[in-house]
Write an enzyme that holds these catalytic residues in place. Structure first.
Site, mmCIF file in Angstrom:
data_model
loop_
_atom_site.group_PDB
_atom_site.id
_atom_site.type_symbol
_atom_site.label_atom_id
_atom_site.label_comp_id
_atom_site.label_asym_id
_atom_site.label_seq_id
_atom_site.Cartn_x
_atom_site.Cartn_y
_atom_site.Cartn_z
ATOM 1 N N ASP A 222 69.530 35.173 9.050
ATOM 2 C CA ASP A 222 69.616 35.004 10.491
ATOM 3 C C ASP A 222 69.697 36.391 11.135
ATOM 4 O OD1 ASP A 222 70.100 32.051 10.260
ATOM 5 O OD2 ASP A 222 71.932 32.760 9.291
ATOM 6 N N ASP A 261 64.908 31.876 9.304
ATOM 7 C CA ASP A 261 66.023 30.935 9.332
ATOM 8 C C ASP A 261 66.484 30.839 10.786
ATOM 9 O OD1 ASP A 261 67.920 29.143 8.538
ATOM 10 O OD2 ASP A 261 69.110 30.530 7.360
ATOM 11 N N ASP A 265 74.026 32.207 13.681
ATOM 12 C CA ASP A 265 74.865 31.214 13.013
ATOM 13 C C ASP A 265 76.331 31.577 13.217
ATOM 14 O OD1 ASP A 265 72.663 29.863 12.103
ATOM 15 O OD2 ASP A 265 73.156 30.013 9.976
ATOM 16 N N ARG A 320 68.298 23.061 17.852
ATOM 17 C CA ARG A 320 69.559 23.763 17.604
ATOM 18 C C ARG A 320 69.897 24.786 18.687
ATOM 19 N NH1 ARG A 320 69.622 24.926 11.029
ATOM 20 N NH2 ARG A 320 69.068 22.786 10.383
#
Length: 442
Positions: A222, A261, A265, A320
Site C-alpha cells: 500500500d 494493493d 490501510d 473501499r
C-alpha cells in the site's frame, strides 16, 4: 469518561471569528484559531504545524504534534529515496521534521534490480499455466521460490519505517513519493502532509490458482500503512496510480496481472487517526480499516480503529472508501465522484460502527445511489444528511429498497463530536475539489 464527548465540549466554538481571522492571515490562522491557539504563537512553516484540538480522532488524548518540536539539527531536507530513509533512521524517536523536495522514487532502477538470480517470468508463466498446473493446488517449485525471493528483495528496498514524533512534509507543489510503501507501524505521533503518492507496483505478484474459480494474481504494498500506530494525521496528500493505472496492466491466464494493493490501510489495532483534505483517485481497493474478520484480528482490533475522514475527495475509485471492520469511523464532508467502474464507497464489515454524515456524492446516471453502501456483515451505521447529485438522500433507505437481500440497520451507537467545523453538504464539492490534495497546503 467518554473522551470523544469531553473533547467535543471543549472545542465547541463559533466559527465566525475564525473566518474573519482567516481572511486576514490565511488558512494557517484558520487552523490555529479553531484549535484555540493564538496565531502569533505558531509558525506558518507547515512542518511546525500541529493538528488542531478537536480535529477528529487523532486529536483525542495527547493530540498529534508529530515532529513540530524538532531542533534545527533534526530538520532534514531530502531529494532521494536513500536520503529519505536515512533521515527516518536518524535520532531514533526524538522529534524530527523531514522535508521532501521534488519526487523521490524507491524503484528508480526498475523491477529487474530486485529479481533473484535465475528468476524468469516467462518460465514462471509456463510452469504454472493452468493448462499444466490446474486449479486445485497452490503453486510451488523453483520459479515460485525465486519469485518469493525477488519479492523479498523488493520488500526490503521499498518500505520506509516512520518513527514516533515525526513530521513528513512536502515542500511546495510538486513533492511526492513513488514506488514506495510508507510504514507507520507501532509508533505514536506522526504527521504526513503535502505529498503526492503514486501507488507502488508489486514487481512480483503471486499466481494463486485456488483463489476463486479461475485463480487470481495477488499483490502486496500500500502507499501508506498505519499498523498498530496511534495519533496519526494524514493531511493534504494525493494518492493515485500515477503512470500505471489498472487499465495499463497486462492479463495472464485470463486474469489481470494485479500489481496494486491499497492506497491507505489502517490495521492491527491502530487508533486515533485523522485523514483530512486528501485526494484518493483512480484506484480499485482504496482504504481498508481492519483487515480481517478472524477471531485473532478481532482480539487486536476490537475497541480500536478510531478514524476520522473529513474533507477528502474520492474520485474514479472502484471500492473501499473505506471498507470498515470493528472501528468507530467518522466520515463527514467528503466528496465522492463516481464513474462507470464504481462498485461502492462504504463497506460495512464486521462489528463496524460507521457514521457517514454531511457528505456529497456525484454519480453518473448509470450508477444508483443504492450502491454507495455495501453490506459485508451485520453492523448498524448512521448515515444522515448526505446529498446525491445535489439532492438530500437517505442512503440506508435507498440501499434497502433496491437491495433487500442486504438490508442495513440504522444507528451506529455513538455520536462523533471531534469535529472543528461541518460544512453544508451542498457546498462540499466546491470546497473540497478546490482545496484537497497535495500542493494546496496552507
Amino acid at each position: 469518561m467518554n473522551t470523544q464527548k469531553w473533547h467535543g465540549h471543549a472545542t465547541a466554538w463559533s466559527v465566525t471569528a475564525t473566518r474573519r481571522t482567516a481572511a486576514l492571515m490565511g488558512c494557517t490562522a484558520l487552523v490555529l484559531a479553531v484549535a484555540g491557539i493564538p496565531a502569533q504563537a505558531q509558525s506558518r512553516e507547515p512542518g511546525r504545524q500541529t493538528l488542531a484540538a478537536g480535529d477528529g480522532w487523532a486529536s483525542d488524548g495527547t493530540g498529534t504534534t508529530g515532529g513540530s518540536a524538532a531542533g534545527a539539527a533534526r530538520i532534514h531536507t531530502v531529494t532521494t529515496w536513500a536520503e529519505f530513509r536515512a533521515a527516518l533512521a536518524a535520532d531514533g524517536s526524538a522529534p524530527k521534521i523531514i522535508k521532501v523536495k521534488g519526487t523521490i522514487d524507491a524503484n528508480a532502477d526498475g523491477c529487474d534490480s530486485f529479481a533473484a538470480p535465475g528468476y524468469d517470468f516467462d518460465r514462471y508463466l509456463a510452469d504454472y499455466d493452468p493448462a499444466v498446473w490446474g486449479y486445485d493446488q497452490v503453486v510451488s517449485g523453483e520459479q515460485e521460490d525465486l519469485r518469493a525471493a525477488s519479492a523479498a528483495n523488493q520488500d526490503t528496498a521499498m518500505k520506509a519505517y516512520v518513527p514516533a514524533n515525526t513530521t513528513i512534509v512536502g515542500i511546495g507543489r510538486d513533492a511526492g513519493i513513488k514506488g514506495a510503501s510508507l510504514q507507520i507501524k507501532d509508533v505514536d505521533n506522526v504527521i504526513v502532509r503535502n505529498l503526492a503518492f503514486e501507488s507502488p507496483l508489486d514487481c512480483f505478484p503471486q499466481w494463486d490458482p485456488t483463489d476463486g474459480d479461475t485463480g487470481n494474481w495477488n499483490s502486496e504494498y500500500d502507499s501508506a500503512v498505519v499498523y498498530g500506530a496511534t495519533h496519526v494525521w494524514l493531511d493534504h496528500n494525493t494518492f493515485t496510480d500515477g503512470d500505471h493505472p489498472d487499465s495499463s496492466l497486462p492479463t495472464y491466464y485470463g486474469r489481470i496481472y494485479e500489481q496494486h494493493d491499497g492506497e491507505l490501510d489502517i490495521v492491527k489495532g491502530a487508533d486515533y487517526v485523522t485523514a483530512s483534505w486528501n485526494v484518493f483517485a483512480d484506484h480499485d481497493k482504496t482504504i481498508l480499516i481492519g483487515n480481517s474478520d478472524s477471531a485473532a484480528t478481532a482480539a487486536v482490533d476490537r475497541g480500536h480503529l478510531k478514524v476520522t475522514l473529513h474533507h477528502n475527495l474520492f474520485t474514479g475509485l472502484v471500492e473501499r472508501a473505506p471498507r470498515v471492520r470493528f472501528g468507530q469511523v467518522d466520515s463527514y464532508n467528503n466528496h465522492f465522484v463516481a464513474d462507470s467502474t464504481y462498485g461502492y464507497s462504504y463497506g460495512i464489515g464486521m462489528e463496524s460502527q460507521l457514521v457517514a454524515e454531511h457528505n456529497a456524492f456525484t454519480l453518473p446516471d448509470s450508477v444508483s445511489a443504492a450502491l454507495i453502501l455495501k453490506k459485508w456483515k451485520e453492523a448498524p451505521l448512521t448515515a444522515a444528511d448526505n446529498y446525491v447529485n445535489g439532492v438530500r438522500t437517505d442512503l440506508i433507505a435507498v440501499h434497502n429498497a433496491e437491495i433487500p437481500a442486504e438490508t442495513l440497520q440504522s444507528g451506529a451507537g455513538w455520536t462523533p463530536v471531534l469535529r472543528t467545523k461541518v460544512d453544508p453538504p451542498r457546498a462540499v464539492p466546491g470546497i473540497v475539489d478546490h482545496r484537497a490534495g497535495a500542493g494546496k497546503i496552507c
